[in-house]
Design a protein around this motif. Structure first.
Motif, PDB file in Angstrom:
ATOM      1  N   LEU A 279       0.914  -1.310  -0.057  1.00  0.00           N
ATOM      2  CA  LEU A 279       0.100   0.077  -0.033  1.00  0.00           C
ATOM      3  C   LEU A 279       0.951   1.207  -0.083  1.00  0.00           C
ATOM      4  CD1 LEU A 279      -2.719  -0.844   2.718  1.00  0.00           C
ATOM      5  CD2 LEU A 279      -3.008  -1.066   0.249  1.00  0.00           C
ATOM      6  N   GLY A 280       0.175   2.325  -0.675  1.00  0.00           N
ATOM      7  CA  GLY A 280       1.014   3.574  -0.765  1.00  0.00           C
ATOM      8  C   GLY A 280       0.659   4.263   0.712  1.00  0.00           C
ATOM      9  N   PRO A 281       1.552   5.427   1.001  1.00  0.00           N
ATOM     10  CA  PRO A 281       1.198   6.148   2.201  1.00  0.00           C
ATOM     11  C   PRO A 281      -0.293   6.615   2.381  1.00  0.00           C
ATOM     12  CG  PRO A 281       3.415   6.685   1.085  1.00  0.00           C
ATOM     13  CD  PRO A 281       2.607   5.965   0.234  1.00  0.00           C
ATOM     14  N   ASN A 282      -0.996   7.175   1.422  1.00  0.00           N
ATOM     15  CA  ASN A 282      -2.158   7.515   1.564  1.00  0.00           C
ATOM     16  C   ASN A 282      -3.117   6.369   1.786  1.00  0.00           C
ATOM     17  OD1 ASN A 282      -1.575  10.436   0.904  1.00  0.00           O
ATOM     18  ND2 ASN A 282      -1.827  10.208  -1.104  1.00  0.00           N
ATOM     19  N   GLU A 283      -3.056   5.420   1.258  1.00  0.00           N
ATOM     20  CA  GLU A 283      -3.879   4.092   1.570  1.00  0.00           C
ATOM     21  C   GLU A 283      -3.816   3.519   2.917  1.00  0.00           C
ATOM     22  OE1 GLU A 283      -4.279   1.546  -2.579  1.00  0.00           O
ATOM     23  OE2 GLU A 283      -2.006   1.951  -2.137  1.00  0.00           O
ATOM     24  N   VAL A 284      -2.518   3.710   3.391  1.00  0.00           N
ATOM     25  CA  VAL A 284      -2.005   3.326   4.838  1.00  0.00           C
ATOM     26  C   VAL A 284      -2.795   4.077   5.640  1.00  0.00           C
ATOM     27  CG1 VAL A 284      -0.425   3.295   6.607  1.00  0.00           C
ATOM     28  CG2 VAL A 284       0.276   2.215   4.290  1.00  0.00           C
ATOM     29  N   LYS A 285      -2.904   5.676   5.413  1.00  0.00           N
ATOM     30  CA  LYS A 285      -3.451   6.719   6.405  1.00  0.00           C
ATOM     31  C   LYS A 285      -4.960   6.295   6.233  1.00  0.00           C
ATOM     32  CE  LYS A 285      -1.654  10.334   4.755  1.00  0.00           C
ATOM     33  NZ  LYS A 285      -1.171  11.904   4.616  1.00  0.00           N
ATOM     34  N   ILE A 286      -5.456   5.814   5.241  1.00  0.00           N
ATOM     35  CA  ILE A 286      -7.059   5.472   5.185  1.00  0.00           C
ATOM     36  C   ILE A 286      -7.528   4.400   5.982  1.00  0.00           C
ATOM     37  CG2 ILE A 286      -8.882   4.889   3.610  1.00  0.00           C
ATOM     38  CD1 ILE A 286      -7.701   6.528   1.414  1.00  0.00           C
ATOM     39  N   VAL A 287      -6.593   3.287   5.826  1.00  0.00           N
ATOM     40  CA  VAL A 287      -6.653   2.276   6.804  1.00  0.00           C
ATOM     41  C   VAL A 287      -6.427   2.426   8.490  1.00  0.00           C
ATOM     42  CG1 VAL A 287      -5.834  -0.102   7.482  1.00  0.00           C
ATOM     43  CG2 VAL A 287      -5.948   0.686   4.909  1.00  0.00           C
ATOM     44  N   LEU A 288      -5.384   3.213   8.610  1.00  0.00           N
ATOM     45  CA  LEU A 288      -5.521   3.889   9.935  1.00  0.00           C
ATOM     46  C   LEU A 288      -6.487   4.725  10.527  1.00  0.00           C
ATOM     47  CD1 LEU A 288      -1.708   4.874   9.965  1.00  0.00           C
ATOM     48  CD2 LEU A 288      -2.619   2.921  11.025  1.00  0.00           C
ATOM     49  N   GLU A 289      -7.026   5.492   9.385  1.00  0.00           N
ATOM     50  CA  GLU A 289      -8.302   6.366  10.011  1.00  0.00           C
ATOM     51  C   GLU A 289      -9.326   5.199  10.220  1.00  0.00           C
ATOM     52  OE1 GLU A 289      -9.711  10.407   8.085  1.00  0.00           O
ATOM     53  OE2 GLU A 289     -10.234   8.544   6.746  1.00  0.00           O
ATOM     54  N   ALA A 290      -9.545   4.328   9.307  1.00  0.00           N
ATOM     55  CA  ALA A 290     -10.711   3.387   9.440  1.00  0.00           C
ATOM     56  C   ALA A 290     -10.902   2.644  10.698  1.00  0.00           C
ATOM     57  CB  ALA A 290     -11.084   2.713   8.274  1.00  0.00           C
ATOM     58  N   ALA A 291      -9.477   2.304  11.146  1.00  0.00           N
ATOM     59  CA  ALA A 291      -9.236   1.483  12.078  1.00  0.00           C
ATOM     60  C   ALA A 291      -9.619   2.211  13.599  1.00  0.00           C
ATOM     61  CB  ALA A 291      -8.047   0.815  12.256  1.00  0.00           C
ATOM     62  N   LEU A 292      -9.041   3.453  13.551  1.00  0.00           N
ATOM     63  CA  LEU A 292      -8.929   4.110  14.695  1.00  0.00           C
ATOM     64  C   LEU A 292     -10.497   4.957  14.918  1.00  0.00           C
ATOM     65  CD1 LEU A 292      -5.905   6.072  14.267  1.00  0.00           C
ATOM     66  CD2 LEU A 292      -6.394   4.550  16.212  1.00  0.00           C
ATOM     67  N   LEU A 293     -11.174   5.220  13.782  1.00  0.00           N
ATOM     68  CA  LEU A 293     -12.838   5.405  14.172  1.00  0.00           C
ATOM     69  C   LEU A 293     -13.563   4.223  14.378  1.00  0.00           C
ATOM     70  CD1 LEU A 293     -13.251   7.518  10.776  1.00  0.00           C
ATOM     71  CD2 LEU A 293     -13.162   8.397  13.074  1.00  0.00           C
ATOM     72  N   ALA A 294     -13.164   3.191  14.279  1.00  0.00           N
ATOM     73  CA  ALA A 294     -14.012   1.842  14.484  1.00  0.00           C
ATOM     74  C   ALA A 294     -13.690   1.384  15.903  1.00  0.00           C
ATOM     75  CB  ALA A 294     -13.962   0.865  13.671  1.00  0.00           C
ATOM     76  N   ALA A 295     -12.550   1.755  16.464  1.00  0.00           N
ATOM     77  CA  ALA A 295     -11.907   1.374  17.888  1.00  0.00           C
ATOM     78  C   ALA A 295     -12.711   1.988  18.886  1.00  0.00           C
ATOM     79  CB  ALA A 295     -10.340   1.644  17.739  1.00  0.00           C
ATOM     80  N   GLN A 296     -12.903   1.265  19.769  1.00  0.00           N
ATOM     81  CA  GLN A 296     -13.530   1.445  20.987  1.00  0.00           C
ATOM     82  C   GLN A 296     -12.457   1.898  22.273  1.00  0.00           C
ATOM     83  OE1 GLN A 296     -17.126   1.541  21.444  1.00  0.00           O
ATOM     84  NE2 GLN A 296     -17.159   1.135  19.289  1.00  0.00           N
ATOM     85  N   GLU A 297     -11.196   1.774  22.077  1.00  0.00           N
ATOM     86  CA  GLU A 297     -10.279   1.899  23.003  1.00  0.00           C
ATOM     87  C   GLU A 297      -9.083   2.532  22.222  1.00  0.00           C
ATOM     88  OE1 GLU A 297      -9.470  -1.594  24.937  1.00  0.00           O
ATOM     89  OE2 GLU A 297     -11.581  -1.555  26.295  1.00  0.00           O
ATOM     90  N   PRO A 298      -8.193   3.189  22.674  1.00  0.00           N
ATOM     91  CA  PRO A 298      -6.823   3.670  22.237  1.00  0.00           C
ATOM     92  C   PRO A 298      -6.014   2.526  21.515  1.00  0.00           C
ATOM     93  CG  PRO A 298      -7.252   4.827  24.237  1.00  0.00           C
ATOM     94  CD  PRO A 298      -8.132   3.763  24.301  1.00  0.00           C
ATOM     95  N   LEU A 299      -5.675   2.626  20.327  1.00  0.00           N
ATOM     96  CA  LEU A 299      -4.786   1.577  19.819  1.00  0.00           C
ATOM     97  C   LEU A 299      -3.349   1.979  19.801  1.00  0.00           C
ATOM     98  CD1 LEU A 299      -7.100   0.479  16.789  1.00  0.00           C
ATOM     99  CD2 LEU A 299      -6.957  -0.490  18.911  1.00  0.00           C
ATOM    100  N   PRO A 300      -2.520   1.109  20.381  1.00  0.00           N
ATOM    101  CA  PRO A 300      -0.952   1.391  20.299  1.00  0.00           C
ATOM    102  C   PRO A 300      -0.409   1.101  18.875  1.00  0.00           C
ATOM    103  CG  PRO A 300      -1.531  -0.668  21.166  1.00  0.00           C
ATOM    104  CD  PRO A 300      -2.744   0.018  21.089  1.00  0.00           C
ATOM    105  N   ILE A 301       0.566   1.583  18.648  1.00  0.00           N
ATOM    106  CA  ILE A 301       1.291   1.708  17.023  1.00  0.00           C
ATOM    107  C   ILE A 301       1.498  -0.042  16.862  1.00  0.00           C
ATOM    108  CG2 ILE A 301       3.162   1.934  15.962  1.00  0.00           C
ATOM    109  CD1 ILE A 301       3.277   4.654  16.887  1.00  0.00           C
ATOM    110  N   SER A 302       1.825  -0.647  17.849  1.00  0.00           N
ATOM    111  CA  SER A 302       2.124  -2.155  17.764  1.00  0.00           C
ATOM    112  C   SER A 302       0.856  -2.802  17.247  1.00  0.00           C
ATOM    113  CB  SER A 302       2.826  -2.687  19.159  1.00  0.00           C
ATOM    114  OG  SER A 302       1.646  -2.618  20.033  1.00  0.00           O
ATOM    115  N   GLU A 303       0.069  -2.312  17.890  1.00  0.00           N
ATOM    116  CA  GLU A 303      -1.413  -3.148  17.308  1.00  0.00           C
ATOM    117  C   GLU A 303      -1.821  -2.560  15.973  1.00  0.00           C
ATOM    118  OE1 GLU A 303      -4.619  -5.571  18.205  1.00  0.00           O
ATOM    119  OE2 GLU A 303      -2.720  -5.236  19.236  1.00  0.00           O
TER     120      GLU A 303
END
Length: 212
Positions: free
Chosen positions: A2-26
């Motif tokens: 994935l390119g950087p912009n696609e990675v950011k979209i995935v990160l954004e989706a994961a964090l918006l869906a998460a119920q708790e803070p997510l560490p970088i390792s996760e």
């Protein structure tokens, strides 16, 4: 890959869906750990910048990254989703402040500062809230428990580390409690018990930003 912009979209989706803070390792697990921690951190910072003018912000806490409502907009949301913050007695909040700034501490240490007996109920409420935990025992007769604050405590205050705690003199505004002065160097009188069943009329728990 994935390119950087696609990675950011995935990160954004994961964090918006998460119920708790997510560490970088996760977060790295989503990419089979092929993307380094520093790259993830850089992309998160870019994502935070992209959300800087919105009602929701991307914040880094002790447990990881999360999206949360900006504090300045919380009052509007409370009109349609009224939530009463838990109310705590002065004894509970003073005990929390002592643990936060002097940790690790024993129950006896807290009693020496406050000048009164700390009931099991006071410690129990802080442990139940997830703000305080036992991290060991002091190597003295009786081996009393050593208490310290938790990541949940930092998350609820929107902090990444204890170094970000406000100065002790700002505690009245942060915890809505008057700080207890340092103990007198002279031998203190025997502690006296105090009731803790009723909260003080003008006290509440520290405000915390709402997670999205």
């Amino acid at each position: 890959m994935l390119g950087p912009n696609e990675v950011k979209i995935v990160l954004e989706a994961a964090l918006l869906a998460a119920q708790e803070p997510l560490p970088i390792s996760e977060l790295r697990k989503m990419f089979d750990e092929e993307i380094g921690a520093e790259t993830i951190r850089r992309l998160l910072e870019e994502l935070r910048e992209a959300w800087k003018d919105r009602g929701v912000e991307l914040a880094a806490t002790a447990s990881g990254w999360r999206f949360q409502t900006r504090a300045s907009y919380q009052k509007f949301l409370e009109r349609i989703h009224p939530e009463k913050a838990p109310r705590y007695s002065r004894a509970v909040l003073e005990t929390l402040a002592i643990v936060a700034y002097r940790q690790p501490v024993t129950r006896g240490d807290i009693e020496q500062v406050r000048g009164v007996t700390v009931s099991a109920e006071v410690i129990g409420r802080l442990e139940a809230r997830g703000w305080v935990e036992v991290i060991g025992h002091k190597e003295v007769p009786g081996r009393p428990a050593l208490y310290a604050t938790t990541k949940i405590f930092l998350d609820d205050l929107g902090l990444r580390s204890l170094q970000e705690l406000p100065p002790l003199e700002d505690i009245p505004q942060t915890f809505d409690v008057t700080p207890t002065p340092p103990p007198d160097p002279q031998p203190a009188p025997a502690p006296q018990s105090e009731p803790d069943s009723q909260p003080a009329p003008d006290e509440s728990a520290a405000a915390q930003p709402s997670a999205v």
